[in-house]
Design a protein around this motif. Sequence first.
Motif, PDB file in Angstrom:
ATOM      1  N   THR A 150      -0.825  -1.155  -7.385  1.00 34.61           N
ATOM      2  CA  THR A 150      -1.316  -0.643  -8.670  1.00 34.61           C
ATOM      3  C   THR A 150      -2.838  -0.646  -8.728  1.00 34.61           C
ATOM      4  N   THR A 151      -3.490  -0.410  -7.577  1.00 35.41           N
ATOM      5  CA  THR A 151      -4.953  -0.385  -7.559  1.00 35.41           C
ATOM      6  C   THR A 151      -5.468   0.761  -8.426  1.00 35.41           C
ATOM      7  N   MET A 152      -6.375   0.450  -9.336  1.00 36.79           N
ATOM      8  CA  MET A 152      -7.016   1.445 -10.212  1.00 36.79           C
ATOM      9  C   MET A 152      -5.973   2.267 -10.975  1.00 36.79           C
ATOM     10  N   GLY A 153      -4.902   1.617 -11.364  1.00 39.68           N
ATOM     11  CA  GLY A 153      -3.932   2.274 -12.225  1.00 39.68           C
ATOM     12  C   GLY A 153      -2.937   3.179 -11.516  1.00 39.68           C
ATOM     13  N   GLN A 154      -3.019   3.269 -10.166  1.00 38.93           N
ATOM     14  CA  GLN A 154      -2.066   4.118  -9.464  1.00 38.93           C
ATOM     15  C   GLN A 154      -0.711   3.420  -9.400  1.00 38.93           C
ATOM     16  N   PRO A 155       0.367   4.174  -9.552  1.00 38.04           N
ATOM     17  CA  PRO A 155       1.686   3.552  -9.486  1.00 38.04           C
ATOM     18  C   PRO A 155       2.022   3.130  -8.066  1.00 38.04           C
ATOM     19  N   GLN A 156       2.686   1.988  -7.944  1.00 42.62           N
ATOM     20  CA  GLN A 156       3.084   1.527  -6.617  1.00 42.62           C
ATOM     21  C   GLN A 156       4.370   2.252  -6.201  1.00 42.62           C
ATOM     22  N   PRO A 157       4.462   2.644  -4.929  1.00 47.70           N
ATOM     23  CA  PRO A 157       5.633   3.404  -4.479  1.00 47.70           C
ATOM     24  C   PRO A 157       6.800   2.528  -4.021  1.00 47.70           C
TER      25      PRO A 157
END
Length: 198
Positions: free
Chosen positions: A66-73
């Motif tokens: 979840t770095t910088m708000g990106q969703p984790q896959p």
Amino acid sequence: MFVDGEFLAFPKALQGAGPLAFTADHRNLIVGGLENGPEGRPARTYYLNGTRVAQFSSQAVSSFGTTMGQPQPWEMQPDGSVLFIGAEPTGLFGGQMKRITVSPDSGTSVATWIADAQAAQKKAVEDAAAAAAKAKADKDAAAAAKAKEREEAIAAKEKARQEALDARKKALEERAAAREKARAEAEAARAAKKKQPQ
């Protein structure tokens, strides 16, 4: 990485490897990184307790967390399984999107991963020692064979020399015997001639 004081080596081919999360029971560890895919391109790769369980294109979804708000896959499921999502590691930008659900085997854990890694390391050391011992034995055997060949060559040469000396000695003895016989026959002939009446 160290787990409970035990060294845990990540897969050697996994670049930028790092731990992502333990399962809820703290028995299983997910590790992620980049590894060459089936077409030789870097692929986003996941391991669970040291076993590769999923591999996706690194182009379609590039985040591991979840770095910088990106969703984790990837996501833990209530039943203890882990859901991974990503594009197949084919083509320049990945193939079809896939969901892969992995349920940890009850017989495996971080502890078994550590034990397997230690056993593999021990076996590698033993195999290396066995290979070194075999190489030394082969070298010693080759040296012994060469020494034996050299000794046999020397013995054959000595035998040939001795046979030549024996043959020469025999020839000289036969020649001397022939001369002695000829001399004895000549003397006998002269003696017989003297006995003849005049």
